[in-house]
Design a protein around this motif. Sequence first.
Motif, PDB file in Angstrom:
ATOM      1  N   GLY A   1      31.301  -5.856  -5.888  1.00 28.93           N
ATOM      2  CA  GLY A   1      31.149  -7.321  -5.993  1.00 28.93           C
ATOM      3  C   GLY A   1      32.470  -8.010  -5.732  1.00 28.93           C
ATOM      4  O   GLY A   1      32.801  -9.007  -6.367  1.00 28.93           O
TER       5      GLY A   1
ATOM      6  N   LEU B   1      20.520  -3.553  -5.612  1.00 29.16           N
ATOM      7  CA  LEU B   1      19.075  -3.328  -5.565  1.00 29.16           C
ATOM      8  C   LEU B   1      18.686  -2.277  -4.520  1.00 29.16           C
ATOM      9  O   LEU B   1      17.515  -1.961  -4.368  1.00 29.16           O
ATOM     10  CB  LEU B   1      18.337  -4.650  -5.296  1.00 29.16           C
ATOM     11  CG  LEU B   1      18.641  -5.761  -6.310  1.00 29.16           C
ATOM     12  CD1 LEU B   1      17.940  -7.048  -5.946  1.00 29.16           C
ATOM     13  CD2 LEU B   1      18.242  -5.315  -7.722  1.00 29.16           C
TER      14      LEU B   1
ATOM     15  N   ALA C   1      34.826 -13.392 -22.403  1.00 26.83           N
ATOM     16  CA  ALA C   1      33.994 -14.548 -22.727  1.00 26.83           C
ATOM     17  C   ALA C   1      33.945 -15.432 -21.481  1.00 26.83           C
ATOM     18  O   ALA C   1      33.974 -14.920 -20.368  1.00 26.83           O
ATOM     19  CB  ALA C   1      34.602 -15.265 -23.918  1.00 26.83           C
TER      20      ALA C   1
ATOM     21  N   SER D   1      31.234 -20.085 -13.907  1.00 26.52           N
ATOM     22  CA  SER D   1      32.051 -20.465 -15.062  1.00 26.52           C
ATOM     23  C   SER D   1      33.024 -21.596 -14.723  1.00 26.52           C
ATOM     24  O   SER D   1      33.294 -22.458 -15.571  1.00 26.52           O
ATOM     25  CB  SER D   1      32.760 -19.256 -15.675  1.00 26.52           C
ATOM     26  OG  SER D   1      33.455 -18.508 -14.723  1.00 26.52           O
TER      27      SER D   1
ATOM     28  N   ALA E   1      30.136  -6.121  -9.893  1.00 27.48           N
ATOM     29  CA  ALA E   1      28.981  -6.737  -9.213  1.00 27.48           C
ATOM     30  C   ALA E   1      27.845  -6.977 -10.187  1.00 27.48           C
ATOM     31  O   ALA E   1      27.416  -6.063 -10.895  1.00 27.48           O
ATOM     32  CB  ALA E   1      28.498  -5.838  -8.068  1.00 27.48           C
ATOM     33  N   SER E   2      27.375  -8.188 -10.237  1.00 24.37           N
ATOM     34  CA  SER E   2      26.253  -8.575 -11.097  1.00 24.37           C
ATOM     35  C   SER E   2      26.099 -10.079 -10.943  1.00 24.37           C
ATOM     36  O   SER E   2      27.086 -10.784 -10.767  1.00 24.37           O
ATOM     37  CB  SER E   2      26.584  -8.249 -12.556  1.00 24.37           C
ATOM     38  OG  SER E   2      25.870  -9.070 -13.439  1.00 24.37           O
TER      39      SER E   2
HETATM   40  N1  LIG Z   1      32.733 -15.627 -15.123  1.00 29.87           N
HETATM   41  C1  LIG Z   1      32.495 -15.432 -16.399  1.00 29.87           C
HETATM   42  O1  LIG Z   1      32.654 -16.330 -17.235  1.00 29.87           O
HETATM   43  C2  LIG Z   1      32.068 -14.062 -16.891  1.00 29.87           C
HETATM   44  C3  LIG Z   1      32.100 -13.809 -18.280  1.00 29.87           C
HETATM   45  C4  LIG Z   1      31.710 -12.555 -18.748  1.00 29.87           C
HETATM   46  C5  LIG Z   1      31.290 -11.593 -17.864  1.00 29.87           C
HETATM   47  N2  LIG Z   1      31.262 -11.872 -16.527  1.00 29.87           N
HETATM   48  C6  LIG Z   1      30.814 -10.787 -15.636  1.00 29.87           C
HETATM   49  O2  LIG Z   1      31.860 -10.489 -14.727  1.00 29.87           O
HETATM   50  C7  LIG Z   1      31.310 -10.081 -13.471  1.00 29.87           C
HETATM   51  C8  LIG Z   1      31.839 -10.965 -12.365  1.00 29.87           C
HETATM   52  O3  LIG Z   1      31.568 -12.316 -12.683  1.00 29.87           O
HETATM   53  P1  LIG Z   1      32.119 -13.521 -11.782  1.00 29.87           P
HETATM   54  O4  LIG Z   1      32.258 -14.704 -12.659  1.00 29.87           O
HETATM   55  O5  LIG Z   1      33.272 -13.066 -10.987  1.00 29.87           O
HETATM   56  O6  LIG Z   1      30.816 -13.770 -10.902  1.00 29.87           O
HETATM   57  P2  LIG Z   1      30.613 -14.148  -9.384  1.00 29.87           P
HETATM   58  O7  LIG Z   1      31.744 -14.924  -8.838  1.00 29.87           O
HETATM   59  O8  LIG Z   1      29.245 -14.730  -9.303  1.00 29.87           O
HETATM   60  O9  LIG Z   1      30.609 -12.727  -8.698  1.00 29.87           O
HETATM   61  C9  LIG Z   1      29.562 -11.842  -8.881  1.00 29.87           C
HETATM   62  C10 LIG Z   1      29.577 -10.857  -7.755  1.00 29.87           C
HETATM   63  O10 LIG Z   1      28.465  -9.979  -7.949  1.00 29.87           O
HETATM   64  C11 LIG Z   1      27.857  -9.799  -6.723  1.00 29.87           C
HETATM   65  N3  LIG Z   1      26.436  -9.510  -6.857  1.00 29.87           N
HETATM   66  C12 LIG Z   1      25.463 -10.260  -7.435  1.00 29.87           C
HETATM   67  N4  LIG Z   1      24.277  -9.648  -7.307  1.00 29.87           N
HETATM   68  C13 LIG Z   1      24.515  -8.487  -6.629  1.00 29.87           C
HETATM   69  C14 LIG Z   1      23.696  -7.427  -6.157  1.00 29.87           C
HETATM   70  N5  LIG Z   1      22.373  -7.434  -6.326  1.00 29.87           N
HETATM   71  N6  LIG Z   1      24.284  -6.402  -5.485  1.00 29.87           N
HETATM   72  C15 LIG Z   1      25.613  -6.398  -5.264  1.00 29.87           C
HETATM   73  N7  LIG Z   1      26.442  -7.372  -5.665  1.00 29.87           N
HETATM   74  C16 LIG Z   1      25.897  -8.411  -6.344  1.00 29.87           C
HETATM   75  C17 LIG Z   1      28.043 -11.087  -5.945  1.00 29.87           C
HETATM   76  O11 LIG Z   1      27.978 -10.756  -4.581  1.00 29.87           O
HETATM   77  P3  LIG Z   1      27.840 -11.822  -3.412  1.00 29.87           P
HETATM   78  O12 LIG Z   1      29.226 -12.297  -3.202  1.00 29.87           O
HETATM   79  O13 LIG Z   1      27.274 -11.045  -2.292  1.00 29.87           O
HETATM   80  O14 LIG Z   1      26.936 -12.914  -3.894  1.00 29.87           O
HETATM   81  C18 LIG Z   1      29.430 -11.511  -6.399  1.00 29.87           C
HETATM   82  O15 LIG Z   1      30.420 -11.021  -5.556  1.00 29.87           O
HETATM   83  C19 LIG Z   1      29.794 -10.163 -13.638  1.00 29.87           C
HETATM   84  O16 LIG Z   1      29.364  -8.881 -14.048  1.00 29.87           O
HETATM   85  C20 LIG Z   1      29.622 -11.165 -14.763  1.00 29.87           C
HETATM   86  O17 LIG Z   1      28.392 -10.988 -15.434  1.00 29.87           O
HETATM   87  C21 LIG Z   1      31.654 -13.081 -16.029  1.00 29.87           C
END
Ligand SMILES: NC(=O)c1ccc[n+]([C@@H]2O[C@H](COP(=O)([O-])OP(=O)(O)OC[C@H]3O[C@@H](n4cnc5c(N)ncnc54)[C@H](OP(=O)(O)O)[C@@H]3O)[C@@H](O)[C@H]2O)c1
Length: 262
Positions: free
Chosen positions: A14, A68, A129, A143, A87-88
């Motif tokens: 991701g 997936l 968080a 976020s 990735a999520s």
């Molecule tokens: N930001 C927060 O506040 C926060 C807090 C706690 C935990 N987290 C966790 O930290 C991680 C990263 O978060 P982020 O804020 O950086 O989110 P983000 O900017 O939305 O990045 C998520 C990444 O996951 C990828 N992704 C989503 N669905 C996928 C799939 N089916 N297969 C492969 N890749 C997939 C997306 O790929 P694409 O670029 O192709 O869309 C994106 O690059 C996540 O696990 C999130 O739950 C985030």
Amino acid sequence: MANSGEGKVVCVTGASGYIASWLVHFLLSRGYTVKASVRDPSDPKKTQHLVSLEGAKERLHLYEADLLVEGSFDSAIDGCQGVFHTASPCYTDVKDPQMWYVLSKTLAEDAAWKLAKEKGLDIVTINPAMVIGPLLQPTLNTSAAVVLNLINGAKTFPNVSFGWVYVKDVANAHIQAFEVPSANGRYCMVERVAHYSDIVSILHDLYPNVPLPESCVDENPYIPTYQVSKEKIKSLGIDYIPLKVSIKETVESLKKKGFVNF
Ligand SMILES: NC(=O)c1ccc[n+]([C@@H]2O[C@H](COP(=O)([O-])OP(=O)(O)OC[C@H]3O[C@@H](n4cnc5c(N)ncnc54)[C@H](OP(=O)(O)O)[C@@H]3O)[C@@H](O)[C@H]2O)c1
């Protein structure tokens, strides 16, 4: 810690995401070779900010992978000494109970720990968080959107509290968790627990002329009194950046990227 990654190959899943982009940046600057998975390597909005990072030309390799699609991460992970699995989908809609998101994170972490036990893998989990701070990617992540919503003309703020943490601290903690031999278990990352009313008042201090929501949607804002211990994360050498600084850097980044205009 410059060059601590020299000669090491790691995978970031991701990689175009908000947190992962900083992780890729810091890994490259420490000398790592990074195998980065993205869902669509042909989309410049997902890759341009990564390939233009310092060191990317020599040491960043992009792979197409989707959670997936069974087996699609195999080539990205092959030959790596470590995998940073970020990735999520990330979800923070405060109007929604968010239970499915919370459940998905809990089940995913539980599955990771079970698999690690079964296969004898050495894993560490980082549980941040609400993550804020500057954006590397050109698109708005969920976020940072939480802060944007407050400076974009909202009349009220939600009656919700979160833990808040700075994105570069989160990215660095991932690398420390890989590099520090004693790293183990789970690391919950919260610099400060704060209600939306606190965030609005920090924004008011920083930007007195910017119109901000004046009241809470609810008449009885629930202000939390709990905190999250900082002891364990200190053992990884992380000394949190204060919330006020993270908020300021988020707003400045949103301005620079044209998401808000003042
Ligand atoms: N930001 C927060 O506040 C926060 C807090 C706690 C935990 N987290 C966790 O930290 C991680 C990263 O978060 P982020 O804020 O950086 O989110 P983000 O900017 O939305 O990045 C998520 C990444 O996951 C990828 N992704 C989503 N669905 C996928 C799939 N089916 N297969 C492969 N890749 C997939 C997306 O790929 P694409 O670029 O192709 O869309 C994106 O690059 C996540 O696990 C999130 O739950 C985030």
